[in-house]
Every structure is written in structure tokens, then in C-alpha cells.
Design a protein around this motif. Structure first.
Motif, PDB file in Angstrom:
ATOM      1  N   GLU A   1     -30.246 -91.170 -35.876  1.00 13.15           N
ATOM      2  CA  GLU A   1     -29.946 -89.739 -35.860  1.00 13.15           C
ATOM      3  C   GLU A   1     -28.491 -89.566 -35.460  1.00 13.15           C
ATOM      4  N   ILE A   2     -27.781 -88.724 -36.193  1.00 19.85           N
ATOM      5  CA  ILE A   2     -26.368 -88.520 -35.881  1.00 19.85           C
ATOM      6  C   ILE A   2     -26.089 -87.045 -35.643  1.00 19.85           C
ATOM      7  N   LEU A   3     -25.048 -86.816 -34.852  1.00 14.80           N
ATOM      8  CA  LEU A   3     -24.510 -85.478 -34.619  1.00 14.80           C
ATOM      9  C   LEU A   3     -23.055 -85.510 -35.055  1.00 14.80           C
ATOM     10  N   ILE A   4     -22.689 -84.641 -35.994  1.00 16.73           N
ATOM     11  CA  ILE A   4     -21.293 -84.564 -36.428  1.00 16.73           C
ATOM     12  C   ILE A   4     -20.482 -83.971 -35.283  1.00 16.73           C
ATOM     13  N   ALA A   5     -19.531 -84.738 -34.754  1.00 17.11           N
ATOM     14  CA  ALA A   5     -18.756 -84.296 -33.594  1.00 17.11           C
ATOM     15  C   ALA A   5     -17.423 -83.680 -33.989  1.00 17.11           C
ATOM     16  N   SER A   6     -16.728 -84.289 -34.943  1.00 13.27           N
ATOM     17  CA  SER A   6     -15.413 -83.779 -35.335  1.00 13.27           C
ATOM     18  C   SER A   6     -15.046 -84.319 -36.712  1.00 13.27           C
ATOM     19  N   GLU A   7     -14.074 -83.656 -37.342  1.00 15.71           N
ATOM     20  CA  GLU A   7     -13.586 -84.062 -38.655  1.00 15.71           C
ATOM     21  C   GLU A   7     -12.167 -84.596 -38.533  1.00 15.71           C
ATOM     22  N   SER A   8     -11.851 -85.621 -39.310  1.00 16.08           N
ATOM     23  CA  SER A   8     -10.505 -86.184 -39.359  1.00 16.08           C
ATOM     24  C   SER A   8     -10.107 -86.330 -40.823  1.00 16.08           C
ATOM     25  N   PRO A   9      -8.870 -86.679 -41.104  1.00 16.06           N
ATOM     26  CA  PRO A   9      -8.462 -86.845 -42.508  1.00 16.06           C
ATOM     27  C   PRO A   9      -9.277 -87.881 -43.271  1.00 16.06           C
ATOM     28  N   ILE A  10      -9.821 -88.875 -42.583  1.00 17.25           N
ATOM     29  CA  ILE A  10     -10.545 -89.939 -43.288  1.00 17.25           C
ATOM     30  C   ILE A  10     -12.054 -89.757 -43.269  1.00 17.25           C
ATOM     31  N   GLY A  11     -12.564 -88.869 -42.432  1.00 24.01           N
ATOM     32  CA  GLY A  11     -14.006 -88.712 -42.386  1.00 24.01           C
ATOM     33  C   GLY A  11     -14.477 -87.908 -41.200  1.00 24.01           C
ATOM     34  N   TYR A  12     -15.685 -88.231 -40.740  1.00 23.33           N
ATOM     35  CA  TYR A  12     -16.312 -87.482 -39.660  1.00 23.33           C
ATOM     36  C   TYR A  12     -16.697 -88.443 -38.532  1.00 23.33           C
ATOM     37  N   ARG A  13     -16.233 -88.100 -37.331  1.00 23.40           N
ATOM     38  CA  ARG A  13     -16.656 -88.863 -36.157  1.00 23.40           C
ATOM     39  C   ARG A  13     -18.002 -88.320 -35.708  1.00 23.40           C
ATOM     40  N   VAL A  14     -18.955 -89.210 -35.467  1.00 23.97           N
ATOM     41  CA  VAL A  14     -20.319 -88.791 -35.165  1.00 23.97           C
ATOM     42  C   VAL A  14     -20.810 -89.495 -33.908  1.00 23.97           C
ATOM     43  N   ILE A  15     -21.819 -88.891 -33.296  1.00 23.83           N
ATOM     44  CA  ILE A  15     -22.517 -89.515 -32.175  1.00 23.83           C
ATOM     45  C   ILE A  15     -23.834 -90.057 -32.702  1.00 23.83           C
ATOM     46  N   VAL A  16     -24.078 -91.330 -32.459  1.00 22.16           N
ATOM     47  CA  VAL A  16     -25.248 -92.029 -32.993  1.00 22.16           C
ATOM     48  C   VAL A  16     -26.315 -92.146 -31.918  1.00 22.16           C
ATOM     49  N   ASN A  17     -27.492 -91.566 -32.189  1.00 24.10           N
ATOM     50  CA  ASN A  17     -28.633 -91.657 -31.263  1.00 24.10           C
ATOM     51  C   ASN A  17     -28.273 -91.228 -29.844  1.00 24.10           C
ATOM     52  N   SER A  18     -27.300 -90.310 -29.718  1.00 24.56           N
ATOM     53  CA  SER A  18     -26.835 -89.817 -28.411  1.00 24.56           C
ATOM     54  C   SER A  18     -26.317 -90.926 -27.510  1.00 24.56           C
ATOM     55  N   ARG A  19     -25.903 -92.080 -28.114  1.00 27.24           N
ATOM     56  CA  ARG A  19     -25.480 -93.222 -27.299  1.00 27.24           C
ATOM     57  C   ARG A  19     -24.142 -93.813 -27.719  1.00 27.24           C
ATOM     58  N   HIS A  20     -23.838 -93.774 -29.028  1.00 24.42           N
ATOM     59  CA  HIS A  20     -22.658 -94.472 -29.533  1.00 24.42           C
ATOM     60  C   HIS A  20     -21.807 -93.552 -30.406  1.00 24.42           C
ATOM     61  N   TRP A  21     -20.541 -93.975 -30.606  1.00 19.25           N
ATOM     62  CA  TRP A  21     -19.665 -93.316 -31.567  1.00 19.25           C
ATOM     63  C   TRP A  21     -19.770 -94.039 -32.901  1.00 19.25           C
ATOM     64  N   GLY A  22     -19.695 -93.274 -33.972  1.00 24.44           N
ATOM     65  CA  GLY A  22     -19.706 -93.856 -35.304  1.00 24.44           C
ATOM     66  C   GLY A  22     -18.820 -93.053 -36.232  1.00 24.44           C
ATOM     67  N   MET A  23     -18.665 -93.528 -37.472  1.00 29.40           N
ATOM     68  CA  MET A  23     -17.815 -92.871 -38.447  1.00 29.40           C
ATOM     69  C   MET A  23     -18.500 -92.852 -39.815  1.00 29.40           C
ATOM     70  N   ILE A  24     -18.421 -91.683 -40.456  1.00 23.46           N
ATOM     71  CA  ILE A  24     -18.810 -91.570 -41.858  1.00 23.46           C
ATOM     72  C   ILE A  24     -17.552 -91.203 -42.627  1.00 23.46           C
ATOM     73  N   TYR A  25     -17.156 -92.047 -43.582  1.00 23.40           N
ATOM     74  CA  TYR A  25     -15.940 -91.794 -44.340  1.00 23.40           C
ATOM     75  C   TYR A  25     -16.194 -90.750 -45.425  1.00 23.40           C
ATOM     76  N   LYS A  26     -15.148 -89.995 -45.741  1.00 25.44           N
ATOM     77  CA  LYS A  26     -15.305 -88.868 -46.661  1.00 25.44           C
ATOM     78  C   LYS A  26     -15.733 -89.298 -48.058  1.00 25.44           C
ATOM     79  N   ASN A  27     -15.388 -90.524 -48.453  1.00 26.41           N
ATOM     80  CA  ASN A  27     -15.824 -90.969 -49.785  1.00 26.41           C
ATOM     81  C   ASN A  27     -17.300 -91.339 -49.818  1.00 26.41           C
ATOM     82  N   GLN A  28     -17.984 -91.199 -48.667  1.00 24.41           N
ATOM     83  CA  GLN A  28     -19.424 -91.430 -48.590  1.00 24.41           C
ATOM     84  C   GLN A  28     -20.204 -90.120 -48.426  1.00 24.41           C
ATOM     85  N   VAL A  29     -19.494 -88.989 -48.438  1.00 25.65           N
ATOM     86  CA  VAL A  29     -20.132 -87.687 -48.203  1.00 25.65           C
ATOM     87  C   VAL A  29     -20.099 -86.873 -49.489  1.00 25.65           C
TER      88      VAL A  29
END
Length: 280
Positions: A151-179
Motif C-alpha cells: 500500500e502506498i501513499l503519494i507524498a510529493s511530486e518531483s520532475p521525475i516522478g512521485y515520492r511515496v510512503i510504502v506500507n507506512s514504513r519506507h520511502w519509495g519512488m514511482i517514475y512518471k513513465n510508469q504512471v
């Protein structure tokens, strides 16, 4: 043990004029006010409730579902402020979540929403929010693995993608070419771990990889066709932009999903687009 910030299943121990008293296995009681009580409730019934402190610092129970529980990160709106801090919309009747000044970063504005983490204060036992996430969200020891659904929570947007919180425990990234569908800070959704780098960065995708992804994509495309009346003005020669706008898929995924439907005989492809076969 009764703890604020958690959902628990408790037994009705007695009935009063104010509501039901619920007890844990140790006999500790908490009031479930009449607002949440049914005439069918009886002593011995087990009820799932969320426990928190009311304005008079008493533990109380509710059958409402809060927007955030202890140990979870979320995106909550500031509804009020005073000299001690801010109050966040919590999804509970007559109760907001407190965000003390000491837990803020850069100040907050009423009406704006912020990423916060809810923890149980070790002195008062009350639920408190914080914007200072470093203590709770990190990648020092990663607890997920490639291919895992999270489960992810979109935390913020950057030029390359979205910084997300993973399972309320970790930081992760989804790149814009995957959205391939609209997302914004505060959105909560399911994702899959694509890879974990040597320095514990977590890259994610919004679609499951492999054959399961293709099978699910084919089912989604078939459902879209049915919702559209049996025809979509898209084919494997359509531009990636048109495909993404019409299906929320990449062109690669669209072509693979379409291939499954064509092989099954569910659809027919023409120069104008794709349409349901008579048997679909």
C-alpha cells in the motif's frame, strides 16, 4: 490491553444509560456511546471499535473508521489552529487529531493538507500527529521484496516522478513513465515493488509484473469496452498518449492485453478501433 489509536474487538460487559461498556480480556472497560449502539446489542456481543481519548482525556470507543490509526502515515487537512498547534480532520465525530507545534515543519495553514504520521505518545498515551517523519519512515532495513504488493501513499511530486510512503514504513519512488492515470499527493493505492537497489531505494509500479499483469490488463480492457457500449476508437497503431488517456495503460500493456482478447476471440480489431465480438 486498551490502547488509543488502535482498532480492537471487545466484548459488551454491561449496558448503561450512556451506552455500552466494552471490556478487553483483562477486564478493562471503555464506553461505546449510545450514538453507536444498536438496540440488538446484548451483553457478551463482540464489537469491533476504534479507541481514542475524548476532550476530557477519557478513553472512548467508536464504530467509525478513522482516516488514520497509530503507526500509519496519511494526508490530513488542517481544520483549526491555536497557540499550541493545529487540529487535523480525523474522520471521527466531534474529534480532531492534534498536531503540536513541536511536530510541525515550516508551519501549517488552515484548509491545507499535509503528510503526517500518527503515533501514541509514550507519556500521555494520546494519539498525536507529526510531520517529522524521519523517526518513523526510513529505508535502513527494508521489509518488502521485489514483486510484493504494497500500500502506498503519494507524498510529493518531483520532475521525475512521485515520492511515496510504502506500507507506512519506507520511502519509495514511482517514475512518471510508469504512471498512466492521474495521481496526486494524498492518494492512497495499491502498488508493486519493482526493484530494490543496493542502497535500499525502492522503485514501484502501479501494475503487477508478468503474466498476471497482462491477464488483469485484458480483463480491464474488456470491462472498458463493455462500459463504452462495445467499441473503443483505439488500436495497436494508436499513439501512446491516446491509449493512456483512454485506458490508463501504457501502449505496451495495451497491445499485450489486446493480444490476449484477440486470441480468446473476445474482440475484433478494425482500422477505426476495437469492438466486442458477438460472443463477448
Amino acid at each position: 490491553m486498551l490502547r488509543a489509536g488502535y482498532t480492537q474487538t471487545l466484548a459488551v460487559s454491561r449496558i448503561s444509560d450512556y451506552g455500552l461498556y466494552l471490556a478487553d480480556e483483562e477486564g478493562n472497560e471503555v464506553l461505546l456511546p449510545n450514538r453507536y449502539v444498536s438496540l440488538e446489542n446484548r451483553v457478551g456481543d463482540r464489537i469491533e471499535v476504534f479507541v481514542y481519548h475524548d476532550s476530557e482525556n477519557r478513553l472512548v470507543a467508536t464504530t467509525e473508521t478513522p482516516l488514520l490509526r497509530a503507526g500509519e502515515a496519511g494526508f490530513l487537512k488542517v481544520v483549526d489552529k491555536n497557540v499550541h498547534g493545529a487540529f487535523l480532520e480525523w474522520g471521527l465525530y466531534g474529534k480532531d487529531l492534534f498536531l503540536p507545534n513541536r511536530n510541525q515543519q515550516g508551519g501549517v495553514l488552515t484548509g491545507h493538507s499535509y503528510v503526517v504520521y500518527l503515533y501514541e505518545d509514550n507519556v500521555t498515551g494520546r494519539c498525536v500527529a507529526t510531520m517529522k517523519l524521519k523517526q518513523y519512515i526510513d529505508n535502513e532495513t527494508v521489509t518488502v521484496r521485489p514483486g510484493q504488493q504494497v500500500e502506498i501513499l503519494i507524498a510529493s511530486e518531483s520532475p521525475i516522478g512521485y515520492r511515496v510512503i510504502v506500507n507506512s514504513r519506507h520511502w519509495g519512488m514511482i517514475y512518471k513513465n510508469q504512471v498512466f492515470r492521474p495521481v496526486a499527493p494524498g492518494d492512497r493505492m495499491q502498488a508493486w515493488v519493482h526493484r530494490i537497489t543496493e542502497d535500499n531505494r525502492i522503485d514501484l509500479t502501479l501494475r503487477q509484473q508478468g503474466y498476471t499483469e497482462v491477464r488483469n490488463g485484458a480483463d480491464e480492457l474488456l470491462a472498458l469496452l463493455r462500459e463504452a457500449g462495445g467499441f473503443l476508437p483505439l488500436c495497436d497503431a494508436s499513439s501512446p498518449e491516446r491509449i493512456a488517456a483512454g485506458t490508463a495503460m501504457s501502449k505496451k500493456m495495451f497491445k499485450r492485453s489486446l493480444g490476449v482478447l484477440l486470441k480468446r476471440g473476445d474482440v475484433v480489431q478494425t482500422d477505426e478501433g476495437i469492438k466486442l465480438a458477438n460472443k463477448a
